[in-house]
Write a protein that holds these residues in place. Structure first.
Motif, PDB file in Angstrom:
ATOM      1  N   ILE A 186       2.576  18.653  19.451  1.00 44.63           N
ATOM      2  CA  ILE A 186       2.186  18.112  20.755  1.00 44.63           C
ATOM      3  C   ILE A 186       1.028  18.967  21.269  1.00 44.63           C
ATOM      4  O   ILE A 186       1.203  20.124  21.639  1.00 44.63           O
ATOM      5  CB  ILE A 186       3.366  18.125  21.747  1.00 44.63           C
ATOM      6  CG1 ILE A 186       4.448  17.144  21.252  1.00 44.63           C
ATOM      7  CG2 ILE A 186       2.916  17.722  23.149  1.00 44.63           C
ATOM      8  CD1 ILE A 186       5.690  17.774  20.785  1.00 44.63           C
ATOM      9  N   LEU A 187      -0.166  18.375  21.213  1.00 46.39           N
ATOM     10  CA  LEU A 187      -1.384  19.089  21.599  1.00 46.39           C
ATOM     11  C   LEU A 187      -1.683  18.719  23.048  1.00 46.39           C
ATOM     12  O   LEU A 187      -2.009  17.568  23.345  1.00 46.39           O
ATOM     13  CB  LEU A 187      -2.516  18.642  20.674  1.00 46.39           C
ATOM     14  CG  LEU A 187      -3.887  19.290  20.831  1.00 46.39           C
ATOM     15  CD1 LEU A 187      -3.864  20.742  20.375  1.00 46.39           C
ATOM     16  CD2 LEU A 187      -4.933  18.517  20.024  1.00 46.39           C
ATOM     17  N   ALA A 220      -6.641  21.703  14.403  1.00 46.07           N
ATOM     18  CA  ALA A 220      -5.210  21.882  14.122  1.00 46.07           C
ATOM     19  C   ALA A 220      -4.862  21.360  12.735  1.00 46.07           C
ATOM     20  O   ALA A 220      -4.051  21.949  12.013  1.00 46.07           O
ATOM     21  CB  ALA A 220      -4.369  21.164  15.180  1.00 46.07           C
ATOM     22  N   ARG A 221      -5.493  20.269  12.361  1.00 47.73           N
ATOM     23  CA  ARG A 221      -5.228  19.686  11.046  1.00 47.73           C
ATOM     24  C   ARG A 221      -5.490  20.735   9.953  1.00 47.73           C
ATOM     25  O   ARG A 221      -4.728  20.864   8.999  1.00 47.73           O
ATOM     26  CB  ARG A 221      -6.111  18.445  10.856  1.00 47.73           C
ATOM     27  CG  ARG A 221      -5.905  17.731   9.534  1.00 47.73           C
ATOM     28  CD  ARG A 221      -7.001  18.089   8.551  1.00 47.73           C
ATOM     29  NE  ARG A 221      -6.708  17.588   7.215  1.00 47.73           N
ATOM     30  CZ  ARG A 221      -6.020  18.287   6.315  1.00 47.73           C
ATOM     31  NH1 ARG A 221      -5.521  19.461   6.600  1.00 47.73           N
ATOM     32  NH2 ARG A 221      -5.824  17.785   5.108  1.00 47.73           N
ATOM     33  N   ASP A 236       0.273  13.239  12.674  1.00 49.52           N
ATOM     34  CA  ASP A 236       1.424  13.968  13.213  1.00 49.52           C
ATOM     35  C   ASP A 236       1.047  14.850  14.402  1.00 49.52           C
ATOM     36  O   ASP A 236       1.826  15.690  14.846  1.00 49.52           O
ATOM     37  CB  ASP A 236       2.061  14.841  12.121  1.00 49.52           C
ATOM     38  CG  ASP A 236       2.687  13.999  11.020  1.00 49.52           C
ATOM     39  OD1 ASP A 236       2.891  12.792  11.245  1.00 49.52           O
ATOM     40  OD2 ASP A 236       2.960  14.531   9.927  1.00 49.52           O
ATOM     41  N   ILE A 237      -0.187  14.702  14.870  1.00 49.87           N
ATOM     42  CA  ILE A 237      -0.632  15.472  16.037  1.00 49.87           C
ATOM     43  C   ILE A 237      -0.789  14.507  17.206  1.00 49.87           C
ATOM     44  O   ILE A 237      -1.551  13.553  17.128  1.00 49.87           O
ATOM     45  CB  ILE A 237      -1.983  16.178  15.762  1.00 49.87           C
ATOM     46  CG1 ILE A 237      -1.859  17.098  14.536  1.00 49.87           C
ATOM     47  CG2 ILE A 237      -2.443  16.959  16.993  1.00 49.87           C
ATOM     48  CD1 ILE A 237      -3.187  17.635  14.028  1.00 49.87           C
ATOM     49  N   GLN A 238      -0.023  14.736  18.273  1.00 50.96           N
ATOM     50  CA  GLN A 238      -0.086  13.832  19.417  1.00 50.96           C
ATOM     51  C   GLN A 238      -0.735  14.534  20.605  1.00 50.96           C
ATOM     52  O   GLN A 238      -0.346  15.642  20.975  1.00 50.96           O
ATOM     53  CB  GLN A 238       1.335  13.388  19.801  1.00 50.96           C
ATOM     54  CG  GLN A 238       1.321  12.361  20.924  1.00 50.96           C
ATOM     55  CD  GLN A 238       2.721  12.020  21.424  1.00 50.96           C
ATOM     56  OE1 GLN A 238       3.697  12.702  21.114  1.00 50.96           O
ATOM     57  NE2 GLN A 238       2.798  10.972  22.208  1.00 50.96           N
ATOM     58  N   GLU A 246       7.438  19.897  17.630  1.00 50.76           N
ATOM     59  CA  GLU A 246       8.749  19.252  17.520  1.00 50.76           C
ATOM     60  C   GLU A 246       9.229  19.359  16.078  1.00 50.76           C
ATOM     61  O   GLU A 246       8.462  19.116  15.149  1.00 50.76           O
ATOM     62  CB  GLU A 246       8.654  17.783  17.931  1.00 50.76           C
ATOM     63  CG  GLU A 246      10.021  17.102  17.907  1.00 50.76           C
ATOM     64  CD  GLU A 246       9.924  15.595  18.151  1.00 50.76           C
ATOM     65  OE1 GLU A 246      10.660  15.080  18.983  1.00 50.76           O
ATOM     66  OE2 GLU A 246       9.090  14.951  17.469  1.00 50.76           O
ATOM     67  N   TYR A 247      10.511  19.701  15.939  1.00 47.98           N
ATOM     68  CA  TYR A 247      11.094  19.872  14.607  1.00 47.98           C
ATOM     69  C   TYR A 247      12.014  18.708  14.243  1.00 47.98           C
ATOM     70  O   TYR A 247      12.362  17.875  15.092  1.00 47.98           O
ATOM     71  CB  TYR A 247      11.840  21.210  14.535  1.00 47.98           C
ATOM     72  CG  TYR A 247      10.858  22.363  14.520  1.00 47.98           C
ATOM     73  CD1 TYR A 247      10.265  22.783  13.334  1.00 47.98           C
ATOM     74  CD2 TYR A 247      10.482  22.988  15.703  1.00 47.98           C
ATOM     75  CE1 TYR A 247       9.331  23.799  13.313  1.00 47.98           C
ATOM     76  CE2 TYR A 247       9.543  24.024  15.694  1.00 47.98           C
ATOM     77  CZ  TYR A 247       8.980  24.421  14.490  1.00 47.98           C
ATOM     78  OH  TYR A 247       8.046  25.415  14.485  1.00 47.98           O
ATOM     79  N   ALA A 248      12.420  18.680  12.968  1.00 47.99           N
ATOM     80  CA  ALA A 248      13.203  17.581  12.419  1.00 47.99           C
ATOM     81  C   ALA A 248      14.489  17.325  13.197  1.00 47.99           C
ATOM     82  O   ALA A 248      14.951  16.183  13.299  1.00 47.99           O
ATOM     83  CB  ALA A 248      13.518  17.872  10.951  1.00 47.99           C
TER      84      ALA A 248
END
Ligand code: MG
Length: 381
Positions: free
Chosen positions: A166-167, A219-220, A229-231, A245-247
């Motif tokens: 979460i950016l 970030a990538r 996967d970067i929001q 955020e984790y699994a």
């Protein structure tokens, strides 16, 4: 021993502030600046670096006459020299723009850990830089506040269980504006960032949300995570600096008062933390009058975010084009030759017309960057 590339800019001066408060732990190996010679001289007198580098030969001669015991370099070769000099363990790259690319590689090749505050370099040459960082076993420590936050949230966790990043974004001075309203904004308005005091280029990038786009690509590469996967989450108070955020659904975030000295200090002292109480008051939760709010990014108004996702997904020279074109357009806007909205309109054009190249060497990245700048300058005539 730390070398600071770009010591008279916003990050550079704050880095020296951190060093000033921690003289027992850090000292300055080298300093560099382009043209703020007066400020550089006062830094030389205070921090007594072994070497300095400036842009122009005439400035170098003048400084050499004044400070006989200091090694004085100039230009691109000088930057490479101080990025790789022997008596230094860490290089803080706080240069602005693509001129930071070669010194970053030089530092990695010379085995220096890198405190990194030069996102343009990773946007254009992320693949090549990270390959060199890995090959040489050096640390790449992010100084960008969001990336420092993500770095801290990843510490001690298994990378394979990351679900998303979460950016956060402040949204800049034009948060809530419509596309039409963006047509009429002025340079003075664009330079008025609500939360952070920064250099001019990054302040304009924050207003256009290009900064957030570049940070997605940064970030990538830094965290080796796909862009999807970067929001991007707009958080106007800039208190949550980003999160992971984790699994299992756990979200780990890093919070604090917005102050760049905190991520700078963490990069310098990692994995330790410095005592920052002199400059850092405790985060006062009860003074957050507006609370902490979160919104999706407005991609209808700020098309630059999707441009960055596209550039990242398509890879090759697309990010080089986005970054190079943006540097030219921002410079034109700062000189009031174009309107604010022309930045994003022309970035869209550049990306649409770009003929990509893949598997570029560092030399080819630089070449491609020059070519794109030339094309944009022609296009804007
Ligand atoms: Mg940032």
């Amino acid at each position: 021993m730390i070398s600071i590339l770009g010591s008279t800019g916003s990050i550079g001066t704050q880095a020296l502030d951190v060093i000033r408060g921690n003289r027992d732990k850090f000292s300055v190996a080298a300093l560099s600046c382009a043209s703020s010679i007066e400020l550089l001289c006062s830094q030389i007198e205070e921090f007594k670096p072994q070497a300095v580098c400036v842009a122009k030969q005439e400035d170098a001669l003048q400084i050499q006459r004044k400070y006989g015991n200091t090694e004085v370099y100039y230009g691109r070769d000088g930057l490479l020299e101080i990025a790789s000099m022997e008596d230094c363990d860490m290089v803080l790259n706080s240069l602005m723009g693509m001129k930071g690319l070669e010194p970053t590689i030089a530092a990695a090749e010379a085995g220096k850990n890198i405190a990194f505050a030069n996102k343009e370099t990773l946007v254009a040459g992320g693949e090549q830089v990270m390959r060199s960082v890995k090959k040489n076993g050096v640390r790449m420590l992010p100084v960008d506040s969001e990336h420092s936050a993500i770095f801290q949230c990843l510490e001690g966790n298994s990378r394979s269980s990351v679900r998303r990043i979460i950016l956060t974004a402040s949204g800049g001075p034009f948060r809530g504006y419509s596309l039409q309203e963006l047509e009429n904004v002025t340079l003075a308005q664009a330079l008025r960032h609500p939360n952070w005091s920064m250099g001019k280029k990054i302040t304009i990038d924050s207003a256009s949300m290009v900064n957030k786009g570049l940070e997605i690509i940064e970030a990538r590469w830094l965290f080796d995570i796909p862009a999807e996967d970067i929001q991007v989450v707009v958080h106007p108070q800039s208190v949550l600096h980003s999160a992971v955020e984790y699994a299992d659904g756990s979200v780990i975030g890093q919070m604090g008062n917005p102050d760049m000295r905190v991520p700078i200090a963490y990069a310098f002292s990692y994995p330790e933390r410095l005592e920052m109480l002199d400059s850092q008051e405790s985060l006062d939760f009860f003074s957050l009058k507006e609370g902490m709010t979160f919104y999706p990014a407005d991609r209808q108004t700020f098309k630059t975010i999707d441009l960055a996702y596209d550039a990242c997904r398509m890879g090759g020279s697309y990010p080089v084009a986005l970054n190079g074109a943006n540097e030219v357009l921002v410079d034109m806007f700062l000189h009031e030759k174009i309107r604010f909205i022309d930045i994003q309109n022309n970035l869209m054009k550049v990306m649409e017309n770009h003929r990509p190249k893949y598997n570029l060497s560092i030399g080819e990245v630089l070449e491609e960057d020059m070519k794109i700048r030339e094309e944009v300058r022609k296009m804007m005539l």
